[in-house]
Design a protein around this motif. Structure first.
Motif, mmCIF file in Angstrom:
data_model
loop_
_atom_site.group_PDB
_atom_site.id
_atom_site.type_symbol
_atom_site.label_atom_id
_atom_site.label_comp_id
_atom_site.label_asym_id
_atom_site.label_seq_id
_atom_site.Cartn_x
_atom_site.Cartn_y
_atom_site.Cartn_z
ATOM 1 N N GLN A 146 8.821 0.513 -0.815
ATOM 2 C CA GLN A 146 8.312 1.179 0.376
ATOM 3 C C GLN A 146 8.642 2.669 0.377
ATOM 4 O O GLN A 146 7.812 3.488 0.760
ATOM 5 N N PHE B 3 5.901 5.604 0.382
ATOM 6 C CA PHE B 3 5.947 6.638 1.409
ATOM 7 C C PHE B 3 5.991 8.030 0.788
ATOM 8 O O PHE B 3 5.283 8.933 1.232
ATOM 9 N N GLY C 91 2.555 8.828 -0.798
ATOM 10 C CA GLY C 91 1.601 9.088 0.283
ATOM 11 C C GLY C 91 1.866 10.416 0.971
ATOM 12 O O GLY C 91 0.934 11.161 1.295
ATOM 13 N N TRP D 143 -0.559 4.972 2.114
ATOM 14 C CA TRP D 143 0.408 4.448 3.073
ATOM 15 C C TRP D 143 -0.033 3.090 3.601
ATOM 16 O O TRP D 143 0.799 2.221 3.880
ATOM 17 N N PHE E 205 2.255 0.000 4.970
ATOM 18 C CA PHE E 205 2.697 0.162 6.355
ATOM 19 C C PHE E 205 1.594 -0.235 7.333
ATOM 20 O O PHE E 205 0.451 0.205 7.211
ATOM 21 N N ALA F 101 -0.223 2.624 9.370
ATOM 22 C CA ALA F 101 -1.264 3.342 8.620
ATOM 23 C C ALA F 101 -2.536 2.491 8.520
ATOM 24 O O ALA F 101 -3.647 3.021 8.568
#
Length: 152
Positions: free
Chosen positions: A50, A54, A57, A85, A89, A92
């Protein structure tokens, strides 16, 4: 009338002999991480995954923001970063779904004959105003530019 579904209020589509529910036929996936299963199985690996998504992105969105003032397709790159993203997530994914819905609605409104007629009229008025300003400039100054290049 047979909709292909045994449940009330639902419709199903048949594609190549396979029943597909309407929500799945619109290419809407469930919200959440799209990381491989072996990554999701290990908490530390999933957290680092993650963080990596992140950071990548964020770099793409920052490049897109820079392209808003520099040459380049800024908004396209920003939405590309949002898509990166959205692979991980939920927030997003929701933003992208909202954006797609709004773009589709705007495209449908733009195809409305009254809106098209209004846009054509406004564009024509703009062209006439610019042509008038260009005519006044040419009448007053001619084809000579107001600055002298040879003086520099």
């Amino acid at each position: 009338m047979n909709t292909g579904s045994n449940r009330s209020g639902e419709a199903a589509a048949v594609a190549h002999g396979v029943m597909v529910e309407e929500s799945e036929s619109r290419d809407e996936r469930a919200l959440g991480s799209r990381a491989p299963e072996f990554v999701k199985a290990r908490r530390a690996l999933h957290l680092s995954w993650q963080v990596g998504v992140f950071v990548v992105g964020l770099a793409v969105v920052a490049a897109g923001a820079a392209m808003l003032v520099l040459p380049g397709p800024g908004w396209v790159v920003i939405f590309g970063g949002m898509a990166i993203w959205a692979t991980e997530f939920v927030w997003a994914q929701l933003v992208l779904r909202w954006t797609k819905r709004k773009v589709t609605e705007a495209a449908q409104r733009a195809l409305d004959p009254r809106v098209r007629r209004r846009n054509i009229i406004l564009t024509s008025i703009g062209v006439v105003v610019i042509a008038g300003l260009a005519g006044v400039y040419l009448w007053k100054f001619g084809l000579q530019m107001p600055w002298k290049i040879e003086d520099q």
